[in-house]
Structure formats: structure tokens, C-alpha cells
Design a protein around this motif. Structure first.
Motif, short mmCIF file in Angstrom:
data_model
loop_
_atom_site.label_atom_id
_atom_site.label_comp_id
_atom_site.label_asym_id
_atom_site.label_seq_id
_atom_site.Cartn_x
_atom_site.Cartn_y
_atom_site.Cartn_z
N MET A 227 4.46 -14.16 5.98
CA MET A 227 3.68 -12.93 6.13
C MET A 227 4.26 -11.86 5.23
N ARG A 228 3.39 -11.08 4.60
CA ARG A 228 3.82 -10.07 3.64
C ARG A 228 3.04 -8.77 3.85
N TYR A 229 3.59 -7.70 3.28
CA TYR A 229 2.95 -6.37 3.37
C TYR A 229 2.76 -5.82 1.96
N LEU A 230 1.57 -5.33 1.68
CA LEU A 230 1.27 -4.76 0.36
C LEU A 230 1.90 -3.38 0.22
N VAL A 231 2.88 -3.28 -0.68
CA VAL A 231 3.55 -2.01 -0.92
C VAL A 231 2.69 -1.11 -1.78
N HIS B 217 10.50 -10.18 -1.78
CA HIS B 217 9.35 -9.51 -2.36
C HIS B 217 8.55 -10.50 -3.21
N GLU B 218 7.30 -10.17 -3.39
CA GLU B 218 6.44 -10.99 -4.24
C GLU B 218 5.64 -10.08 -5.16
N ILE B 219 5.60 -10.44 -6.44
CA ILE B 219 4.82 -9.71 -7.43
C ILE B 219 3.71 -10.63 -7.91
N ILE B 220 2.46 -10.14 -7.86
CA ILE B 220 1.32 -10.96 -8.25
C ILE B 220 0.50 -10.23 -9.31
N LEU B 221 0.18 -10.94 -10.38
CA LEU B 221 -0.72 -10.45 -11.41
C LEU B 221 -2.03 -11.21 -11.26
N ASP B 222 -3.13 -10.48 -11.25
CA ASP B 222 -4.43 -11.08 -10.96
C ASP B 222 -5.46 -10.53 -11.94
N GLY B 223 -6.23 -11.42 -12.58
CA GLY B 223 -7.25 -10.95 -13.50
C GLY B 223 -8.08 -12.09 -14.06
N ASP B 224 -9.06 -11.74 -14.88
CA ASP B 224 -9.86 -12.76 -15.53
C ASP B 224 -9.00 -13.47 -16.58
N PRO B 225 -9.36 -14.70 -16.97
CA PRO B 225 -8.52 -15.48 -17.89
C PRO B 225 -8.17 -14.75 -19.18
N GLU B 226 -9.13 -14.06 -19.79
CA GLU B 226 -8.87 -13.40 -21.07
C GLU B 226 -7.85 -12.27 -20.91
N SER B 227 -8.01 -11.46 -19.86
CA SER B 227 -7.11 -10.31 -19.68
C SER B 227 -5.69 -10.74 -19.33
N ILE B 228 -5.58 -11.68 -18.41
CA ILE B 228 -4.23 -12.07 -17.97
C ILE B 228 -3.52 -12.88 -19.05
N SER B 229 -4.27 -13.56 -19.90
CA SER B 229 -3.64 -14.33 -20.98
C SER B 229 -2.92 -13.41 -21.96
N GLU C 61 -4.98 -3.63 -18.91
CA GLU C 61 -6.43 -3.66 -18.78
C GLU C 61 -6.90 -5.02 -18.27
N GLY C 62 -7.70 -4.99 -17.22
CA GLY C 62 -8.26 -6.21 -16.66
C GLY C 62 -7.35 -6.96 -15.72
N VAL C 63 -6.14 -6.43 -15.48
CA VAL C 63 -5.17 -7.11 -14.62
C VAL C 63 -4.73 -6.18 -13.49
N THR C 64 -4.75 -6.69 -12.26
CA THR C 64 -4.24 -5.95 -11.11
C THR C 64 -2.85 -6.48 -10.78
N VAL C 65 -1.89 -5.58 -10.66
CA VAL C 65 -0.52 -5.94 -10.30
C VAL C 65 -0.26 -5.50 -8.86
N SER C 66 0.20 -6.42 -8.03
CA SER C 66 0.46 -6.13 -6.62
C SER C 66 1.91 -6.41 -6.28
N LEU C 67 2.53 -5.49 -5.56
CA LEU C 67 3.89 -5.68 -5.08
C LEU C 67 3.87 -5.81 -3.56
N PHE C 68 4.42 -6.92 -3.05
CA PHE C 68 4.46 -7.17 -1.62
C PHE C 68 5.91 -7.22 -1.14
N SER C 69 6.12 -6.73 0.08
CA SER C 69 7.38 -6.90 0.78
C SER C 69 7.18 -8.00 1.81
#
Length: 236
Positions: free
Chosen positions: A229-233, A70-82, A50-58
Motif C-alpha cells: 500500500m502506498r500514498y501519493l505525495v 518510496h516509489e517514483i513512477i513516470l507515465d505517458g504515451d510511448p512517444e513522450s516517455i521515450s 511534456e506528455g509525461v506525469t511523474v508521481s512520487l509515492f510513500s
């Protein structure tokens, strides 16, 4: 550093910025790529955070010294990602099983990093060019103010644009800032220079305002560090 997710036991320290992120660059052999994507997809589809977007890139193109696929990124507001970085989350049975499975197929964790996002314009587009750089606070703040102002007043629908800071880590240790430009298709990426030129010609006020604001920035204080350069899987 094959044990990719063991480093997630480190607590994430929130700051005053509205959006925070954590990134992991991993190396996966071609024969294991399908398995890695499948394991990640199954877990985050069934266990959204909840509150976190997970992205997988090639990774499409990268210098030889940036040896990750590959790159994995977690993105969200401070409270959610904490919450993601608390021992309680890491000790969940489902997460431990997922970590065990994924570590079987990852050759190496090449880098890890966390940081913040200053702004983002446009929808998320799959083809993305990542630039990291070092700069002093005074001039990078002037540059970000210019970029934010111009993108708000003169939006461009043929590309997305985002920028922010790197708190710790990354593909290299020298960079403290980043910017990402995205496009819907590879063809749009190839046409970016001509589209930018046409946009400036069609919007003379934009060109004049950019020139005036840019004159106040000392670009000698900016040093390019890494580019790939990366591509969003997929996103969850």
C-alpha cells in the motif's frame, strides 16, 4: 545500487499500448526523506516533461522482503516517455545535477520496472493498494474485459481502479500483471469491503453480469505475487 538514475540510460522500447510507465522503488532513511522530496519537487516543478506525469509515492505498508520506502513512477504515451530515456536527455546539465543531488540521499534502488496500462477508471486517489500477479494471456484478457465492461457500465465513485501489464522488472520477477485500487481517504479504504457489498446489493444487474462473466474465467491460472500500500505525495 545507490546510483539510482544511472539506470535511466537504458532506452525505453515503445509498444502499441497507449500508456506506458516506468517505476523505481527506492529506499530512503527517515532523516533524508524531506531532502529527497524537496529535490524531486524542485526539479520537476521547474522542468516538467511534456506528455509525461511523474508521481512520487510513500510506501505505507509492505512485506519485509519488499524493502523500499518510496516509489517514483513516470507515465505517458510511448512517444513522450521515450524522449525521457534518450541519451540526449540524460546528458543535460540540469538532469545530471539533479541526479547527483538525489543520489546523495538515496540508500538503495530496490527495484526498477516498466510496463503498460490497459485501463483506468476514476480520478487519481492518494491511498492506493497495489497487487501484482501472474496469469496466462487468455484468462487475464477475459478478466480485463470483464473489469473494463463492468466499470464502464456500473461506475463506482468511492474508489478508483486500474490494471495493466509488467514488461520487465518489478518488486519481484514472477509477476506479469498488476492492478491498483485507490481511495480518497484511509477511512474509504477501510470501508471498501462494505461499500462493495452494498454496491452489489443495490445493483443486482451488476452482480448477475459479474457472475456470468466470471464463470468464463479460469482463476486457477492466476497466482498472487506481491502486495503493498502506498500514498501519493505529489504529482508533476
Amino acid at each position: 545500487m545507490k546510483k539510482f538514475f544511472s539506470i535511466l540510460l537504458i532506452l525505453f522500447v515503445s509498444a502499441s499500448f497507449s500508456q506506458r510507465w516506468a517505476a523505481y522503488g527506492i529506499k530512503v532513511s527517515p532523516q533524508n526523506e524531506e531532502a529527497v522530496v524537496g529535490i524531486i519537487d524542485q526539479y520537476f516543478t521547474n522542468n516538467p516533461i511534456e506528455g509525461v506525469t511523474v508521481s512520487l509515492f510513500s510506501v505505507l505498508f509492505t512485506p519485509a522482503d519488499l524493502n523500499f520506502t518510496h516509489e517514483i513512477i513516470l507515465d505517458g504515451d510511448p512517444e513522450s516517455i521515450s524522449k525521457f530515456f534518450t541519451p540526449g536527455f540524460q546528458q543535460q546539465t540540469g538532469w545530471q545535477l539533479f541526479s547527483s543531488k538525489i543520489n546523495t540521499y538515496i540508500d538503495e534502488t530496490v527495484f526498477s520496472a516498466n510496463g503498460w496500462r490497459a485501463f483506468e477508471f476514476g480520478e487519481v486517489m492518494p491511498f492506493q493498494m497495489v497487487n501484482t500477479f501472474s496469469a496466462d494471456n487468455e484468462n487475464v484478457n477475459k478478466w480485463r474485459n470483464m473489469a473494463r465492461t463492468l466499470n464502464e457500465k456500473y461506475p463506482r465513485d468511492y474508489r478508483s481502479y486500474a490494471s495493466g501489464g509488467i514488461t520487465v522488472g518489478g518488486p519481484t520477477s514472477e509477476a506479469n500483471n498488476w492492478m491498483v485500487t485507490g481511495w480518497k481517504t484511509y477511512e474509504d479504504y477501510l470501508a471498501n469491503w462494505s461499500n462493495n457489498r452494498k454496491f452489489a446489493e443495490d445493483n443486482p444487474k451488476f452482480a448477475k453480469e459479474r457472475e456470468k462473466m466470471s464463470a468464463e474465467i479460469d482463476y486457477s491460472e492466476f497466482e498472487p505475487v506481491a502486495k503493498f500500500m502506498r500514498y501519493l505525495v505529489k504529482q508533476w
